[in-house]
Design a protein around this motif. Structure first.
Motif, mmCIF file in Angstrom:
data_model
loop_
_atom_site.group_PDB
_atom_site.id
_atom_site.type_symbol
_atom_site.label_atom_id
_atom_site.label_comp_id
_atom_site.label_asym_id
_atom_site.label_seq_id
_atom_site.Cartn_x
_atom_site.Cartn_y
_atom_site.Cartn_z
ATOM 1 N N VAL A 77 0.980 -1.051 -0.084
ATOM 2 C CA VAL A 77 0.012 -0.105 -0.120
ATOM 3 C C VAL A 77 0.836 1.430 -0.060
ATOM 4 N N GLN A 78 1.848 1.326 0.866
ATOM 5 C CA GLN A 78 2.827 2.514 1.039
ATOM 6 C C GLN A 78 3.443 2.700 -0.409
ATOM 7 N N GLN B 208 9.462 8.511 2.264
ATOM 8 C CA GLN B 208 8.017 7.799 2.003
ATOM 9 C C GLN B 208 7.632 8.013 0.766
ATOM 10 N N ASN B 209 8.606 8.622 -0.128
ATOM 11 C CA ASN B 209 8.215 8.583 -1.514
ATOM 12 C C ASN B 209 9.258 7.775 -2.549
ATOM 13 N N PHE B 210 10.095 6.937 -1.868
ATOM 14 C CA PHE B 210 10.999 6.324 -2.501
ATOM 15 C C PHE B 210 10.247 4.854 -2.895
ATOM 16 N N GLY C 82 11.197 -2.610 2.551
ATOM 17 C CA GLY C 82 11.706 -1.012 2.449
ATOM 18 C C GLY C 82 13.137 -0.718 3.103
ATOM 19 N N TYR C 83 13.703 -1.656 3.703
ATOM 20 C CA TYR C 83 14.935 -1.294 4.621
ATOM 21 C C TYR C 83 16.005 -0.600 3.430
ATOM 22 N N PRO C 84 16.657 0.265 4.008
ATOM 23 C CA PRO C 84 16.654 1.111 5.261
ATOM 24 C C PRO C 84 15.632 2.279 5.190
ATOM 25 N N PHE C 85 14.560 2.318 4.431
ATOM 26 C CA PHE C 85 13.740 3.432 4.601
ATOM 27 C C PHE C 85 12.674 2.892 5.341
ATOM 28 N N ASP C 86 12.635 1.978 6.252
ATOM 29 C CA ASP C 86 11.490 1.385 6.857
ATOM 30 C C ASP C 86 11.501 2.207 8.419
ATOM 31 N N SER D 265 11.656 6.203 10.400
ATOM 32 C CA SER D 265 11.997 7.638 10.304
ATOM 33 C C SER D 265 13.213 7.856 9.761
ATOM 34 N N ALA D 266 13.613 8.875 8.888
ATOM 35 C CA ALA D 266 14.790 9.050 8.528
ATOM 36 C C ALA D 266 15.604 10.092 8.871
#
Length: 773
Positions: A326-327, A603-605, A723-727, A729-730
């Motif tokens: 979904v994301q 969140q947009n990657f 989604g790692y490493p964007f899983d 808060s960055a």
């Protein structure tokens, strides 16, 4: 011809299917071919009466002897009882997979297929259901069975848009396809040709300005620029698709095409006129067949009512995988919005108007049109406030649980929501599946929410068609993305309470990027023919009891694609080791040209590739093409072609490979990149490499040459969070590590139709085949 070895699609996943080229492909035997023939024939023109005598004889009775099933459960008993009482959803009525009364009956029918002990029982039940059960329910249950029943691994069904073209093409096209008559068409073409020859001759004698410029229509109504109309044309060359050249080189392909009459008709996307709004500019993307089919098959692979332990879905981290998809879908949609000058996906507020209306312009096969939504629509006008309050309460509950940090179930189990692995509980809850952590309270709201937005009450049975009630149609509506932002809001809230990765967390000393070269990124609109033969109402021909498939109808549509592109990675490794390379694509600027900080932009990657690589000590140069992305697939071979291959193989003159077709759940390769712009749309890649430390071998417990591995537990390349490493808060500083690399790029859109505005098209009145080469 190409024999595809890619097995499944994982949008932005951490999976990689690097299938060895030396893998020996299995060839179907006579028994397999007969069964495959059954599946193709049982689904042929599924809304019409079954015409195959062999299968009609088998479908006279539903097998109700409990000894013929591995299990005979409550849902099967209720289904059979409903049948005896005449309480099944009638044939011809709209079936909604997210209508409570519908899916419970579909679940019972699925169990009659799934629990059948042998092929004879299974085929009897399928043939019976084809004759007696609602068409939509039948296809839904059969598709689930073919995906999940172990004995059916390797069998192919037509794509959902080939079984039910009505879900994907506008009503004008559907009406024209259903009225198609070969004899009438032949006479019409003869008269039309004589008329056009005179018209063009007469006009050209008096003026050089007879070429009709149609710049306003551009991509969506490309046929007007070529001098074509919205009616049927004979296709005497080949089916249009991106990989057509690979098929044309095969002499067997030429053989199966002999004697086949092919007809195509141009088809448009939805462009709302009565309820015009800017969102219709994105219809080429939101109504893309591959885009919608991907969501459909994701929800068939991990159907919300299938038990995770029984079907092995918990091994695949079903909840985490679903919410991650979904994301990623929302992130990919946002990228396409930026390419068209739009900004953030609009928020949905419970008691405010939905600014953008939507008319899907679809018609169900019973002749009833899909409901529409006007601009500035207020959903509370439906009433049903008790349903609305329940849906709101479900969101409030999960948000409260996340803020509290733990949850105690009805049976006393305490779940810690400050641990990363709790994402599985969050995902199960948001999907509303049966593995939800507290079934007493939380496993119904997902269905309820879709029923509410489609104006369906708790126990409604016969309902009006609505795009929100089926997975294969809901992505068409821009409102889908607004509402599903509420799901990702919960997802991000959970992630917020997890500690962000530090620079030390993301640094792997054994790897260092020195450079990554990326070839030019170009997108364009090309043409594709979708097989819509199931809309044909022409008489069927049988010779010596065998069906002769001598006509096929094609929907010719312009759709987004990209030219192949390449990466060249230069990575230094301090020793011989395996590593996982991940590739992400994200925007650089927002719609106003402002740089988006990574804290928000993560969140947009969208993850477009990942793969395992055996590194040597020292410098490693890895060349990788977009054609090698292992979660994507090119255009699938059509229903017509598959059937003809099966029949050719049944005659003993062709070896039918079990991996002939692209995977049912693959993401379209052509949608990897957003459209871009003619001057170049700024984007950025993020490359990340980490050690491969898993104690299992990917694909170790299923045959990846023809199985998708759903429920196997070994689909994914490693066990890191999706989604790692964007899983999490960055913190931007933490992502600039030696084993990672940011790369600024531009995506260029090439206007294939510009030539029609620069000079006269010499072959005006015929399709321009030069554009597909």
């Amino acid at each position: 011809m190409k024999l595809t070895l890619v097995l499944l699609a994982l949008v932005g996943c951490v999976a990689a299917f690097s299938v060895p080229t030396s893998t020996k492909v299995k060839i179907a035997d006579a028994e397999f071919l007969k069964k495959q023939q059954f599946f193709f024939e049982i689904l042929y023109r599924v809304e019409d009466p079954l015409m195959f005598e062999e299968w009609i004889k088998m479908g006279q009775k539903l097998v109700v002897d409990k000894a013929q099933y591995k299990e005979y459960d409550f849902y099967m008993e209720k289904f059979y009882e409903s049948y005896k009482l005449g309480a099944l959803l009638p044939k011809g009525e709209f079936f909604g997979a997210l209508v409570k009364t519908h899916y419970k009956q579909a679940y019972g029918l699925f169990n009659f297929f799934y629990y059948a002990k042998d092929w004879a029982t299974f085929v009897n039940n399928v043939a019976w259901a084809r004759i007696h059960v609602n068409e939509g329910m039948f296809v839904y249950a059969l598709t689930l069975a073919v995906i999940h029943k172990p004995e059916l691994e390797g069998f192919i069904l037509p794509q959902i848009y080939e079984i039910f073209p009505q879900y994907f093409f506008n009503s004008k096209f559907v009406y024209d396809a259903e009225k198609f008559d070969y004899d009438v068409w032949s006479k019409l073409i003869m008269y039309e040709k004589e008329y056009k020859d005179i018209l063009y001759k007469d006009v050209s004698e008096f003026s050089d300005n007879f070429y009709f410029y149609t710049k306003d229509w551009k991509t969506w109504q490309w046929w007007k620029m070529m001098g074509l109309g919205e009616h049927w044309y004979v296709e005497d060359k080949f089916f249009l698709r991106e990989n057509v050249a690979q098929y044309n080189k095969d002499p067997k392909y030429t053989q199966i095409m002999n004697g086949l009459y092919k007809f195509y008709m141009p088809v448009d996307y939805t462009r709302d006129i009565d309820f015009f709004n800017a969102e219709s500019k994105l219809s080429y993307f939101t109504e893309d067949l591959g885009w919608n089919a991907y969501w459909y098959y994701l929800n068939m692979d991990y159907a919300f009512f299938l038990d995770g332990k029984q079907f092995g879905l918990d091994k695949d981290r079903r909840g985490e995988w679903w919410i991650y998809n979904v994301q990623q879908i929302l992130a990919r949609y946002y990228q396409e919005r930026l390419a068209n000058g739009f900004g953030e996906i609009p928020e949905y507020f419970w008691y405010k108007q939905v600014e953008y209306g939507y008319d899907p312009q679809l018609i169900y096969y019973n002749g009833i049109g899909y409901s529409y939504r006007k601009n500035y629509f207020e959903y509370q006008t439906y009433g049903k406030f008790d349903m609305l309050y329940q849906i709101q309460n479900f969101f409030d509950r999960i948000n409260n649980v996340i803020e509290t940090g733990y949850y105690k179930t009805a049976d006393g189990v305490v779940i810690d929501f400050r641990k990363p692995e709790a994402i599985q509980f969050i995902g199960n809850y948001l999907q509303g599946n049966v593995d939800t952590y507290d079934k007493y309270f939380f496993n119904y709201y997902y269905v309820l929410s879709h029923m509410y937005f489609a104006d369906v009450d708790y126990f409604d049975f016969e309902v009006f068609p609505n795009v929100f009630l089926n997975f294969e149609t809901m992505l068409r509506d821009p409102f889908f993305y607004s509402f599903y932002k509420k799901f990702t809001d919960v997802f991000y809230k959970f992630k917020f309470y997890l500690a962000p990765y530090t620079k030390n967390d993301l640094t792997y000393e054994g790897f260092k990027f020195t450079d990554v070269a990326v070839s030019k990124l170009e997108t364009y609109f090309d043409f594709v023919d979708f097989d819509v033969t199931n809309l044909l109402n022409d008489k069927m021909t049988f010779v010596d009891g065998k069906f002769v498939w001598d006509k096929t109808l094609l929907a010719r549509q312009a759709r987004l694609n990209h030219k192949p592109f390449n990466f060249e990675f230069n990575i230094v490794s301090d020793k011989v080791q395996k590593g996982v390379v991940r590739v992400f694509l994200g925007p650089k600027f927002d719609e106003y040209g402002r740089v988006i900080p990574l804290k928000y932009n993560s969140q947009n990657f969208v993850q477009i590739d990942s793969f395992v690589y055996p590194f040597v000590a020292g410098q490693n140069t890895i060349k990788r093409s977009s054609k090698e992305f292992t979660w994507t697939a090119e255009d699938r071979i059509t229903y017509t072609e598959l059937y003809k291959y099966v029949m050719l193989a049944s005659e003993g003159t062709y070896d039918f490979p079990l991996d002939l077709s692209e995977p049912h759940n693959a993401f379209p390769d052509r949608l990897v990149l957003p459209r871009g712009s003619e001057e170049g749309m700024p984007m950025q890649f993020y490359f990340f490499v980490s050690p491969y430390t898993e104690n299992y071998e990917q694909f170790s417990n299923f045959d990846y040459t023809y199985q998708s591995g759903v429920g196997s537990g070994t689909r994914f390349v490693d066990s890191k969070p999706f989604g790692y490493p964007f899983d999490r808060s960055a913190e931007e500083y933490s992502y600039f590590v030696p084993n990672a690399f940011f790369k600024d790029v531009k995506i260029y859109y090439v206007d294939q139709f510009a030539k029609y505005f620069e000079k006269k098209y010499d072959n005006y009145g015929t399709f321009d085949y030069s554009i597909v080469y």
